[in-house]
Design a protein around this motif. Structure first.
Motif, mmCIF file in Angstrom:
data_model
loop_
_atom_site.group_PDB
_atom_site.id
_atom_site.type_symbol
_atom_site.label_atom_id
_atom_site.label_comp_id
_atom_site.label_asym_id
_atom_site.label_seq_id
_atom_site.Cartn_x
_atom_site.Cartn_y
_atom_site.Cartn_z
ATOM 1 N N TYR A 54 24.027 37.025 65.130
ATOM 2 C CA TYR A 54 22.760 36.389 64.201
ATOM 3 C C TYR A 54 24.125 36.099 63.106
ATOM 4 O O TYR A 54 24.150 34.982 62.604
ATOM 5 C CB TYR A 54 22.758 37.872 62.559
ATOM 6 C CG TYR A 54 21.289 38.183 63.887
ATOM 7 C CD1 TYR A 54 20.208 38.208 64.975
ATOM 8 C CD2 TYR A 54 21.072 39.673 63.907
ATOM 9 C CE1 TYR A 54 19.152 37.984 65.523
ATOM 10 C CE2 TYR A 54 19.720 40.165 64.477
ATOM 11 C CZ TYR A 54 19.208 39.237 66.139
ATOM 12 O OH TYR A 54 18.225 39.786 66.290
ATOM 13 N N ASN A 55 25.109 36.597 63.076
ATOM 14 C CA ASN A 55 25.629 36.013 61.886
ATOM 15 C C ASN A 55 26.960 34.633 62.533
ATOM 16 O O ASN A 55 27.166 33.326 62.275
ATOM 17 C CB ASN A 55 27.508 37.012 62.388
ATOM 18 C CG ASN A 55 26.653 38.225 60.788
ATOM 19 O OD1 ASN A 55 26.237 37.813 60.080
ATOM 20 N ND2 ASN A 55 28.249 39.204 60.371
ATOM 21 N N GLU A 56 26.478 34.913 64.215
ATOM 22 C CA GLU A 56 27.321 33.508 64.852
ATOM 23 C C GLU A 56 26.496 32.395 64.465
ATOM 24 O O GLU A 56 27.128 31.168 64.343
ATOM 25 C CB GLU A 56 27.757 34.200 66.153
ATOM 26 C CG GLU A 56 29.160 34.697 66.435
ATOM 27 C CD GLU A 56 28.582 35.530 67.415
ATOM 28 O OE1 GLU A 56 29.822 36.186 68.487
ATOM 29 O OE2 GLU A 56 27.325 34.644 69.200
ATOM 30 N N LEU A 57 25.209 32.386 64.603
ATOM 31 C CA LEU A 57 24.233 31.350 64.709
ATOM 32 C C LEU A 57 24.155 31.071 63.114
ATOM 33 O O LEU A 57 24.148 30.064 63.426
ATOM 34 C CB LEU A 57 23.160 32.362 65.203
ATOM 35 C CG LEU A 57 22.343 32.377 66.353
ATOM 36 C CD1 LEU A 57 21.449 33.274 66.928
ATOM 37 C CD2 LEU A 57 23.108 31.307 67.377
ATOM 38 N N ALA A 58 24.103 32.474 62.403
ATOM 39 C CA ALA A 58 24.480 31.652 60.772
ATOM 40 C C ALA A 58 25.644 30.285 60.811
ATOM 41 O O ALA A 58 25.793 29.369 59.668
ATOM 42 C CB ALA A 58 24.121 32.652 59.724
ATOM 43 N N ALA A 59 26.801 30.965 60.343
ATOM 44 C CA ALA A 59 28.355 29.962 60.986
ATOM 45 C C ALA A 59 27.233 28.650 61.628
ATOM 46 O O ALA A 59 28.633 27.491 61.024
ATOM 47 C CB ALA A 59 29.117 30.781 61.496
ATOM 48 N N ALA A 60 27.496 28.492 62.477
ATOM 49 C CA ALA A 60 26.822 27.088 62.565
ATOM 50 C C ALA A 60 25.686 26.854 62.689
ATOM 51 O O ALA A 60 26.227 25.317 62.331
ATOM 52 C CB ALA A 60 26.074 27.917 64.435
ATOM 53 N N GLN A 61 24.833 26.680 61.772
ATOM 54 C CA GLN A 61 24.647 26.392 60.970
ATOM 55 C C GLN A 61 25.405 25.555 59.499
ATOM 56 O O GLN A 61 24.457 24.717 58.638
ATOM 57 C CB GLN A 61 23.155 27.372 60.530
ATOM 58 C CG GLN A 61 21.839 27.976 61.163
ATOM 59 C CD GLN A 61 21.547 26.549 61.850
ATOM 60 O OE1 GLN A 61 21.364 25.115 61.247
ATOM 61 N NE2 GLN A 61 21.092 26.449 62.863
ATOM 62 N N LEU A 62 25.440 26.464 59.154
ATOM 63 C CA LEU A 62 27.067 26.284 58.079
ATOM 64 C C LEU A 62 27.786 24.734 58.764
ATOM 65 O O LEU A 62 27.675 24.063 57.684
ATOM 66 C CB LEU A 62 28.198 27.513 57.883
ATOM 67 C CG LEU A 62 27.304 28.711 57.179
ATOM 68 C CD1 LEU A 62 28.583 29.630 56.593
ATOM 69 C CD2 LEU A 62 26.416 28.158 55.903
ATOM 70 N N LEU A 63 27.995 24.844 59.586
ATOM 71 C CA LEU A 63 29.271 23.781 60.600
ATOM 72 C C LEU A 63 27.901 22.374 60.468
ATOM 73 O O LEU A 63 28.532 21.540 60.041
ATOM 74 C CB LEU A 63 29.684 24.196 61.264
ATOM 75 C CG LEU A 63 30.711 25.092 61.206
ATOM 76 C CD1 LEU A 63 31.314 25.849 62.377
ATOM 77 C CD2 LEU A 63 32.070 24.613 60.050
ATOM 78 N N ILE A 64 27.065 23.048 60.549
ATOM 79 C CA ILE A 64 26.072 21.592 60.617
ATOM 80 C C ILE A 64 25.851 21.444 59.697
ATOM 81 O O ILE A 64 25.685 19.550 59.181
ATOM 82 C CB ILE A 64 24.110 22.174 61.318
ATOM 83 C CG1 ILE A 64 25.215 22.551 63.178
ATOM 84 C CG2 ILE A 64 23.513 21.023 61.610
ATOM 85 C CD1 ILE A 64 23.662 23.143 63.915
ATOM 86 N N SER A 65 25.419 22.085 58.922
ATOM 87 C CA SER A 65 24.678 21.373 56.953
ATOM 88 C C SER A 65 26.937 21.449 56.783
ATOM 89 O O SER A 65 26.534 19.438 55.764
ATOM 90 C CB SER A 65 24.959 22.398 56.075
ATOM 91 O OG SER A 65 24.709 22.468 55.674
ATOM 92 N N ALA A 66 28.387 21.261 56.373
ATOM 93 C CA ALA A 66 28.803 20.231 56.320
ATOM 94 C C ALA A 66 29.322 19.305 57.050
ATOM 95 O O ALA A 66 29.722 18.065 56.705
ATOM 96 C CB ALA A 66 30.164 21.629 57.224
#
Length: 690
Positions: free
Chosen positions: A370-382
């Motif tokens: 779940y942390n990995e998927l959240a980190a992916a969302q952070l990168l998509i946002s960036a």
């Protein structure tokens, strides 16, 4: 670390409806971020926390080595142990588990660049004392340690997970433990997650550099990057900076600091900011040459047996869990991923080399995926703020239609399994595949239908499996699915899940012997008093409850082949953490670790109102059951130095512990169990009152 203790996905989700009431502004979020980006990022982190039931979460994004922002969400514990809401916290340290493997990989690659290590040279070139009870061990190369294809059993973690104890015995004793082990597969045959491989890599770094592993890491990695908040358990730093952890969701008492004795495989601590900065350094050439980072990001999984299909969460590089990751791969963007789970902490590091971006999400409690998927969302946002749009359209299974099935597939009916799970598959001539759980008897049977692409699919066309005959002659159960997780995108699954288990005919007497043995529980004897395993037994009891009614494949115990009335052998060409098992009287040896079975347990004598228990020269823990007449009595313990005790109730939950909570007395539970453990000669003086 991504190891034996990794949590099951989806096993403990909270309702997403609770999310809105828990969201508060994150601490230290850069004011330069747009309001929309802050909203999106916080929502992703909140989703990871909610799905995984994390207690605290910290996250950071780094670009070109500079921290874009760092923020923390934390749930505070009420006296009843419930999370009361999200509050701002300081820059906490977290155990990063198996993300430590990337630091170890970088350390190896630094020595490769210096011409002191060759990736394709045998491990024996650098570790002269490395030997195994299997002649194939001489073919294990350094590369195989880093891409998980060494063929080692996986994880021999005796006394590796500790509380407030920086002992590194688990690392220093590895060569001794391996000397009596055999390989589970030919070196290089296939990749299966392996912690011991990275502990070997840690030892290689020490042998070649002539330095202590952490001295080398500090000199070559941490100091050049200015990472001042990354530590190992044996380092000097304030343990009070570690994010708090708890025994369970309904317990508000903080546990002692977690410490792992296998630093190179999973023992580092870091802040989210330090972890993200480390990750972004691997997107450039500040730390390694482009040749080295490219080698780490290459598709190492292609070297052995691997599904010739789209990839899910795992596509090994050197150190990396994945070098292809959704939804970036579908957009032509490479994303490097490493997750880590210890018993108490969970971490994720994602790197986009093309954009010099990295995101880190770390938590106490929770689940690394779940942390990995959240980190992916952070990168998509960036990326969006950079004008780069990532298409997040949920992938679907390949286009196909129901079709007539080749009748040869009927012959692939049978039992399929791995170390942790087994199923029975029946393929019928009408193109139906019946999948019946053996391990989790409460899971309903599934019926899948044959499709024109060779897969069998569920009625919703959301999940597919294939029976794939591989080059080694075995048939593998391949799975592919895309599960939407609101707030986190899509969880992709695509891998070889199990392998067809060969028939194993044994005598009725041999089967009866193991039927008797597996009806018993077993408890560890050789773990230090600081070991986390004593608390983890509570989790094991819960897991056992999930497997009530489980059935074994004929001739097997779980995925282990019954080789004799006293020996179980794991030789399936798939799976991780598979130490052979031997029964010896009341002892069960799992690899090199002794366990005491129920038949060896005795009641503790309390008849005179006083008693004692002494740790003998074998150093084994002393286990006792609570006698029927003793239930309800209060036991008071005079504790010796370097020792501790635990008391469990009939359900296996810890009700008292000197190490965890400073207990010295306890009301003995009916049907309970207790253990006294410590240094040789430690004597516990016990008194009992009604």
């Amino acid at each position: 670390m991504n190891c034996t203790f990794r949590k099951r996905l989806g096993g403990a989700m909270l309702a997403l409806a609770l999310t809105a009431s828990l969201i508060l502004p994150a601490a230290a979020a850069s004011s330069s971020l747009s309001a929309e980006r802050q909203r999106v990022d916080q929502a992703a982190i909140q989703s990871a926390q909610t799905y995984g039931q994390a207690e605290t979460v910290s996250y950071s994004v780094s670009e070109g080595g500079a921290i874009g922002y760092t923020a923390i969400k934390s749930g505070t514990k009420t006296p009843t142990g419930q999370l009361s809401g999200l509050v701002a916290m300081g820059a906490d340290l977290y155990g990063i588990g198996s993300v430590s493997k990337i630091y170890t990989t970088v350390a190896v690659m630094k020595l490769v660049e210096a011409g002191k290590i060759m990736l394709d040279s045998p491990v024996t070139t650098y570790l002269k004392d490395f030997k195994m009870a299997d002649p194939r061990y001489t073919k294990i190369t350094v590369r195989m340690l880093l891409n998980h294809s060494s063929g080692l059993a996986g994880t021999s973690l005796g006394n590796a997970f500790l509380f407030n104890d920086d002992n590194q015995q688990a690392t220093t004793d590895l060569l001794k433990r391996l000397s009596t082990q055999k390989l589970k597969a030919d070196p290089g045959a296939f990749s299966a997650y392996c912690n011991d491989g990275f502990t070997l890599a840690e030892l290689i770094v020490e042998a070649v550099s002539g330095k202590d592993f952490m001295d080398y890491v500090r000199a070559e990695i941490l100091s050049p990057l200015g990472l001042k908040m990354t530590f190992a358990p044996q380092d000097s730093f304030s343990k009070g900076k570690l994010a708090p952890t708890y025994a369970s969701a309904d317990d508000s008492r903080e546990l002692p600091p977690e410490a792992l004795g296998i630093v190179g495989a999973g023992g580092l601590y870091a802040t989210a900011a330090d972890l993200a900065a480390f990750g972004s350094a691997l997107a450039g050439t500040d730390l390694l040459s482009e040749t080295s980072t490219t080698a780490m990001a290459a598709p190492e999984y292609d070297r052995g047996i691997w599904p010739d299909e789209p990839l899910g969460l795992v596509s090994f590089g050197l150190g990396w869990d994945a070098v292809e990751f959704a939804p970036f791969a579908q957009n032509g963007i490479q994303c490097l991923v490493k997750g880590g789970d210890t018993l108490r902490y969970h971490a994720a590091l994602l790197v986009l080399p093309e954009y010099n971006l990295a995101a880190a999400v770390v938590s106490s409690g929770g689940v690394s995926v779940y942390n990995e998927l959240a980190a992916a969302q952070l990168l998509i946002s960036a990326l969006k703020e950079k004008g780069v749009e990532v298409d997040e359209t949920a992938p679907t299974l390949p286009a196909a239609t129901a079709a007539a099935m080749p009748q040869t597939l009927v012959k692939e009916s049978g039992y399929y399994g791995t170390t942790s799970q087994q199923v029975q598959i029946t393929v019928s001539s009408d193109g139906k595949l019946l999948l019946r759980q053996m391990t989790y008897a409460g899971v309903p049977d599934q019926t899948l239908t044959y499709y024109s692409d060779g897969s069998f699919r569920d009625e919703n066309n959301m999940a597919a499996v294939k029976l794939v005959k591989e080059s080694n002659g075995y048939t593998y159960l391949y799975q592919q699915s895309y599960a939407p997780l609101p707030g986190l995108g899509v969880l992709p699954t695509s891998d070889y899940l199990m392998v067809k288990m060969p028939e194993n005919s044994i005598s009725a007497e041999t089967q009866a012997a193991w039927d008797t043995l597996i009806a018993q529980s077993a408890v560890p004897l050789a773990e230090k008093y600081t070991s986390q395993l004593y608390l983890a037994l509570s989790d094991s009891a819960e897991a056992a409850a999930l497997q009530q009614g489980a059935r074994n494949v004929p001739g097997y115990v779980g995925g282990y082949r019954i080789a004799s009335p006293t020996e179980l052998v794991y030789d399936l060409p798939i799976g991780r953490d598979a130490n052979n098992i031997t029964a010896e009287g009341t002892l069960l040896w799992i690899g090199n670790a002794p366990y005491l079975m129920d038949s060896g347990l005795k009641n503790l004598f309390t008849g005179t109102g006083a008693s004692y228990s002494t740790i003998q020269p074998d150093s084994y823990a002393r286990w006792y059951t609570v006698g029927e007449k003793d239930a309800g009595k209060t036991m008071t313990v005079t504790l010796p130095e370097n020792a501790g005790f635990y008391v469990y109730d009939a359900k296996g939950s810890v009700v008292a512990s000197s190490l965890l909570w400073g207990d010295r007395s306890v009301k003995l539970p009916e049907g309970g169990l207790m253990v006294f453990t410590g240094d040789i000669g430690a004597r516990f003086h016990l008194s009992f009152a009604s």
